[in-house]
Design a protein around this motif. Structure first.
Motif, mmCIF file in Angstrom:
data_model
loop_
_atom_site.group_PDB
_atom_site.id
_atom_site.type_symbol
_atom_site.label_atom_id
_atom_site.label_comp_id
_atom_site.label_asym_id
_atom_site.label_seq_id
_atom_site.Cartn_x
_atom_site.Cartn_y
_atom_site.Cartn_z
ATOM 1 N N ASN A 1 -17.743 21.506 20.010
ATOM 2 C CA ASN A 1 -16.502 22.040 20.342
ATOM 3 C C ASN A 1 -15.809 21.529 21.479
ATOM 4 O OD1 ASN A 1 -14.406 23.347 18.922
ATOM 5 N ND2 ASN A 1 -14.512 24.881 20.279
ATOM 6 N N ALA A 2 -16.501 21.894 22.642
ATOM 7 C CA ALA A 2 -16.352 21.695 24.322
ATOM 8 C C ALA A 2 -15.946 20.240 24.218
ATOM 9 C CB ALA A 2 -16.958 22.116 24.915
ATOM 10 N N ALA A 3 -16.909 19.349 23.711
ATOM 11 C CA ALA A 3 -16.675 17.810 23.804
ATOM 12 C C ALA A 3 -15.461 17.499 23.061
ATOM 13 C CB ALA A 3 -17.985 17.134 23.259
ATOM 14 N N LEU A 4 -15.272 17.924 21.808
ATOM 15 C CA LEU A 4 -14.070 17.439 21.205
ATOM 16 C C LEU A 4 -12.903 17.769 21.873
ATOM 17 C CD1 LEU A 4 -15.412 18.559 17.791
ATOM 18 C CD2 LEU A 4 -14.807 16.127 18.284
ATOM 19 N N GLY A 5 -12.953 19.078 22.552
ATOM 20 C CA GLY A 5 -11.559 19.519 23.065
ATOM 21 C C GLY A 5 -11.388 18.863 24.463
ATOM 22 N N GLU A 6 -12.470 17.898 25.086
ATOM 23 C CA GLU A 6 -12.200 16.943 26.195
ATOM 24 C C GLU A 6 -11.998 15.671 25.527
ATOM 25 O OE1 GLU A 6 -12.096 17.720 29.481
ATOM 26 O OE2 GLU A 6 -12.117 19.809 28.851
ATOM 27 N N GLY A 7 -11.921 15.386 24.509
ATOM 28 C CA GLY A 7 -11.465 14.131 23.711
ATOM 29 C C GLY A 7 -12.606 13.087 23.479
ATOM 30 N N VAL A 8 -13.829 13.601 23.596
ATOM 31 C CA VAL A 8 -15.104 12.971 23.343
ATOM 32 C C VAL A 8 -15.465 12.825 21.975
ATOM 33 C CG1 VAL A 8 -17.568 13.015 24.030
ATOM 34 C CG2 VAL A 8 -16.316 13.782 25.676
ATOM 35 N N GLU A 9 -15.811 11.763 21.528
ATOM 36 C CA GLU A 9 -16.246 11.385 19.858
ATOM 37 C C GLU A 9 -17.539 12.191 20.016
ATOM 38 O OE1 GLU A 9 -18.113 7.663 17.496
ATOM 39 O OE2 GLU A 9 -16.581 7.299 18.796
ATOM 40 N N THR A 10 -17.540 12.867 18.970
ATOM 41 C CA THR A 10 -18.560 13.882 18.948
ATOM 42 C C THR A 10 -19.389 13.823 17.377
ATOM 43 O OG1 THR A 10 -17.648 15.360 20.235
ATOM 44 C CG2 THR A 10 -19.478 16.402 19.071
ATOM 45 N N HIS A 11 -20.869 13.702 17.490
ATOM 46 C CA HIS A 11 -21.431 13.606 16.081
ATOM 47 C C HIS A 11 -22.293 14.466 16.189
ATOM 48 C CE1 HIS A 11 -19.937 9.575 15.133
ATOM 49 N NE2 HIS A 11 -19.514 9.532 16.289
ATOM 50 N N LEU A 12 -22.811 15.357 15.315
ATOM 51 C CA LEU A 12 -23.796 16.437 14.933
ATOM 52 C C LEU A 12 -24.610 15.918 13.802
ATOM 53 C CD1 LEU A 12 -21.332 18.132 16.365
ATOM 54 C CD2 LEU A 12 -22.719 20.071 15.686
ATOM 55 N N PHE A 13 -26.153 15.898 14.096
ATOM 56 C CA PHE A 13 -27.062 15.284 13.207
ATOM 57 C C PHE A 13 -28.172 16.555 12.811
ATOM 58 C CE2 PHE A 13 -31.164 12.923 12.272
ATOM 59 C CZ PHE A 13 -30.603 12.100 11.280
ATOM 60 N N PHE A 14 -27.966 16.723 11.845
ATOM 61 C CA PHE A 14 -28.790 18.087 11.442
ATOM 62 C C PHE A 14 -30.206 17.710 10.748
ATOM 63 C CE2 PHE A 14 -24.522 18.963 11.593
ATOM 64 C CZ PHE A 14 -24.215 20.229 12.139
ATOM 65 N N THR A 15 -31.287 18.152 11.364
ATOM 66 C CA THR A 15 -32.521 17.442 10.701
ATOM 67 C C THR A 15 -33.704 18.860 10.926
ATOM 68 O OG1 THR A 15 -34.496 15.928 11.159
ATOM 69 C CG2 THR A 15 -33.446 16.804 13.193
ATOM 70 N N PHE A 16 -34.756 18.811 10.061
ATOM 71 C CA PHE A 16 -35.701 19.728 10.018
ATOM 72 C C PHE A 16 -35.103 21.026 9.693
ATOM 73 C CE2 PHE A 16 -38.000 16.159 11.438
ATOM 74 C CZ PHE A 16 -39.446 16.531 10.792
ATOM 75 N N TRP A 17 -35.383 22.095 10.237
ATOM 76 C CA TRP A 17 -34.809 23.434 10.294
ATOM 77 C C TRP A 17 -33.281 23.443 10.611
ATOM 78 C CZ3 TRP A 17 -39.758 21.951 11.114
ATOM 79 C CH2 TRP A 17 -40.651 22.471 10.110
ATOM 80 N N GLY A 18 -32.924 22.628 11.381
ATOM 81 C CA GLY A 18 -31.434 22.630 11.709
ATOM 82 C C GLY A 18 -30.546 22.267 10.494
ATOM 83 N N PHE A 19 -31.224 21.720 9.558
ATOM 84 C CA PHE A 19 -30.475 21.328 8.134
ATOM 85 C C PHE A 19 -29.967 22.638 7.741
ATOM 86 C CE2 PHE A 19 -30.121 19.235 4.254
ATOM 87 C CZ PHE A 19 -29.682 17.863 4.488
ATOM 88 N N ASP A 20 -30.636 23.904 7.844
ATOM 89 C CA ASP A 20 -30.034 25.185 7.320
ATOM 90 C C ASP A 20 -28.597 25.531 7.735
ATOM 91 O OD1 ASP A 20 -32.483 25.530 6.112
ATOM 92 O OD2 ASP A 20 -33.234 27.325 7.452
#
Length: 173
Positions: free
Chosen positions: A37-56
């Motif tokens: 969220n902070a990166a997006l607020g600073e205009g940074v292109e942001t990608h989140l990749f959900f894997t293993f238990w982060g998939f929850d």
């Protein structure tokens, strides 16, 4: 209501941030969400990749019920001003401790007006962030796009994510 942060940065950045979310505990969800969220607020292109238990974090039926387990968390303490009361590790696996720790963490987040995971993801997507599910994790969990939070862009393999985020700053959480 979705709140999109505005940090006064009107110019778009050529920076790119890729966050790999590998853990699905409540306490591990927030670092990725806050940083994304902070990166997006600073205009940074942001990608989140959900894997293993982060998939929850993006499985629709699980994302609203993430837990915080104090077992194995050697820095677990009661939040008190000017004092530290550490909780002995021997009591952490006892019945009810995960429920109590989860409730305390959620109360602390609520006190700071930090939104639940689903609302935080809504904000990230509304601000232009991209959410990606890991193909291997989807297969392991036996889920497809219909089972995921509606803001997930797609389910892709690790090689595709590496290609997509070429030149990005990478965080593994």
């Amino acid at each position: 209501m979705t709140i999109i942060p505005d940090f006064g940065n009107d110019e778009s950045s050529d920076r790119k941030l890729a966050i790999i979310c590998s853990k699905g505990n409540l306490d591990m969800a927030y670092p990725a969400l806050v940083l994304g969220n902070a990166a997006l607020g600073e205009g940074v292109e942001t990608h989140l990749f959900f894997t293993f238990w982060g998939f929850d974090m993006i499985i629709d039926s699980r994302m609203d019920n993430l837990k915080f387990s104090p077992a194995g968390n050697t820095s677990m303490h009661l939040p008190m001003k000017n004092r530290e009361i550490r909780i002995p590790q021997a009591v952490m696996p006892l019945p009810g401790m995960t429920t109590m720790a989860t409730k305390r963490l959620q109360d602390s987040l609520d006190d700071l007006d930090i939104p639940p995971v689903r609302e935080f993801l809504d904000q990230i997507v509304a601000a232009g962030g991209q959410l990606w599910g890991c193909r291997m994790s989807a297969d392991m969990n036996k889920v497809d796009m219909d089972d995921l939070y509606e803001g997930v862009t797609d389910i892709i393999n690790a090689a595709d994510f590496i290609e997509l985020t070429d030149g990005a700053q990478l965080l593994f959480i």
